[in-house]
Structures are given as C-alpha cells and as structure tokens.
Design an enzyme around this catalytic site. Sequence first.
Site, PDB file in Angstrom:
ATOM      1  CG  HIS A 103      37.741  58.733  43.691  1.00 40.67           C
ATOM      2  ND1 HIS A 103      39.045  58.545  43.252  1.00 40.67           N
ATOM      3  CD2 HIS A 103      36.950  58.113  42.783  1.00 40.67           C
ATOM      4  CE1 HIS A 103      39.019  57.858  42.111  1.00 40.67           C
ATOM      5  NE2 HIS A 103      37.762  57.585  41.809  1.00 40.67           N
ATOM      6  CB  CYS A 162      44.216  56.680  46.775  1.00 41.52           C
ATOM      7  SG  CYS A 162      43.194  58.141  46.822  1.00 41.52           S
TER       8      CYS A 162
HETATM    9  N1  ARG Z   1      44.892  59.383  39.201  1.00 40.47           N
HETATM   10  C1  ARG Z   1      43.891  58.586  39.835  1.00 40.47           C
HETATM   11  C2  ARG Z   1      42.530  58.898  39.223  1.00 40.47           C
HETATM   12  O1  ARG Z   1      42.275  60.041  38.978  1.00 40.47           O
HETATM   13  C3  ARG Z   1      43.874  58.810  41.323  1.00 40.47           C
HETATM   14  C4  ARG Z   1      42.939  57.895  42.057  1.00 40.47           C
HETATM   15  C5  ARG Z   1      42.852  58.195  43.533  1.00 40.47           C
HETATM   16  N2  ARG Z   1      42.163  57.180  44.189  1.00 40.47           N
HETATM   17  C6  ARG Z   1      41.250  57.352  45.169  1.00 40.47           C
HETATM   18  N3  ARG Z   1      40.762  56.299  45.760  1.00 40.47           N
HETATM   19  N4  ARG Z   1      40.808  58.531  45.488  1.00 40.47           N
HETATM   20  O2  ARG Z   1      41.714  58.026  39.000  1.00 40.47           O
END
Ligand code: ARG
Length: 283
Positions: free
Chosen positions: A175, A276
């Site tokens: 991300h 996150c």
């Molecule tokens: N387990 C989640 C996923 O893989 C983690 C999300 C992390 N969020 C972020 N904004 N980076 O989607």
Amino acid sequence: MADTSIAAHRRTASRRSVLMCRPEYFTVSYRINPWMHPERPTDTILAVTQWDALYQTYLSLGFDVHLIDPVDGLPDMVYAANGGFIIDNIAYGARFTYAERQPEGPAYMEWFRDNGFDVRVPENVNEGEGDFLLVGDVILAGTGFRTESKSHEELHEIYGRDVVSLSLINPSFYHLDTAIAVLDPDPAPGTVANIAYLPSAFDELSLGKLREMFPDAVLVTEDDAAVLGLNSFSDGYNVVIASRAKDFERQLRERGYNPIGVDLSELLLGGGGVKCCTLELRR
Ligand code: ARG
C-alpha cells in the site's frame, strides 16, 4: 523558494479529525500480504491495548477521533485507512481487492453516510487512503498490488485535483501508506508540503516523479521501513510513528518535527501500523 530546509522554521500542528476501529475481532486468519502468517498465534487483547495507546495519543494531541463499530468476522477492519478516502466532505468508498475484506467497503460507506458525508460508490478496485495520499493540492495514488490505476481516473473526476500515479514494486510495501508518509497535512500558503519515502519501493518512473516533486523529502532506511516506520501520522508538528523506527525519528527531529513513538507490534502481524489504523475525515 520552498521552505523545507532543516529546522528552518517552527512547525505548526493542526487539529486532525480521524476515524478509527477498535481491533476487538483482530486476528490473522488469512494471508493477503507477506506480513501475515495465519499459522502463528495472535493476541487480540494485546492488539486492543496497543491500539488504545494510539487512540489515547491522538486524544492527547487534541484530535477529534471518531470510532466505527468493529464487525465480527472482519479481522482487518482495524485498518481504517483502507475504508475510503475523504476530501471536502466527499467520501470515495473502498472496493477491496480480496474477498476476505470486501464486506468492509459497504460497512465504511454506511458510516460515512450516517455521519453526513457525500458518499461516492466506487466503480474500480481501490483500498482508500491506504493507496491515496493528499499532499497539498495533489493526490498521490498508488497501484501495483491492490488499487487499480483506473480508480486514479475516477478520483480525478470526483475531486477535480491532479492525481499522480505511483507504481509500487515490493510486495512488503503493498500500500502507498507503507512507502510514503505525508509530513505536512496543511501546508501554510506558499510552502511546499513535504513527505518521507522509501525509494526502493517504487519503479524508476515513479521515483523520477517523487524526486522532482519533493527534492527535500526525508528518505528512510530499509530498516525503518521494515518496521512500517513510514506508516505514520502527522499533524504538521507531531508525527506519530513506530517506536522502533529510530533513524526516521532522528531525521524528523532534525527537521523540527516532534516524533512520538508507539508500539503496534501486534497489528504489524497483519501488515499494518499507525497510519493504517487512521482514516482522515476532511470536512
Ligand atoms: N491485512 C491488511 C491487508 O493486507 C493490512 C492493511 C494495512 N493497511 C494499510 N493502510 N496499509 O489488507
């Protein structure tokens, strides 16, 4: 001249309004990023305790913190940044890549509607503020692992702002908010908003764009990025970061910011950190 030289001036904090989700149902039961290991146990009580320290930190900074009810069976809902993207009271909803998280999209959109936001149901796959970052007037938009580049066009149509597409290439930084931190959420007129980033997370074309747009950016070490140090949240002066990101902490201090470390080790098991867990509500 952009006023971004080291400790050139006093940084000013601005009061942020954010949405968070208590990790009451947090666990790691599937694997959709390299950080997740469903075979290893997680400690939901510890996750809640660590999350609560972040929540209390935001309250102590005077933030306006809203909470969305967690949903049983949606263990990743704690990562509120993925729930949507909001500017000018317009909430562009999320459409998740993986089936495991798809019900979160409507759950967040319902909260936005109930709380007076103008909701736009997304046509393209996108994971909200996980991949979209507002920097000054420009939206930086990630793609490569989750968010489809088609959604970048949708964003431009909705907000009428410039959208700069950036391609992520390292699956550990899947991300955009794991590879870039926005340091100045409300830049003073005439100043350039600064960012911090991990160069190796981007392809050459994207790196060229970042170097040109942000010549004074903070470049973080691989070690700091590996504890999701960039996944941080700034009010323009106070920057809440992973307490283990020591070099990032030093660099922020040198530039006149006030880094505040928190430990979210349990939430790191799901592949997420400070940012996150935080979605900005821009009315
Ligand atoms: N387990 C989640 C996923 O893989 C983690 C999300 C992390 N969020 C972020 N904004 N980076 O989607």
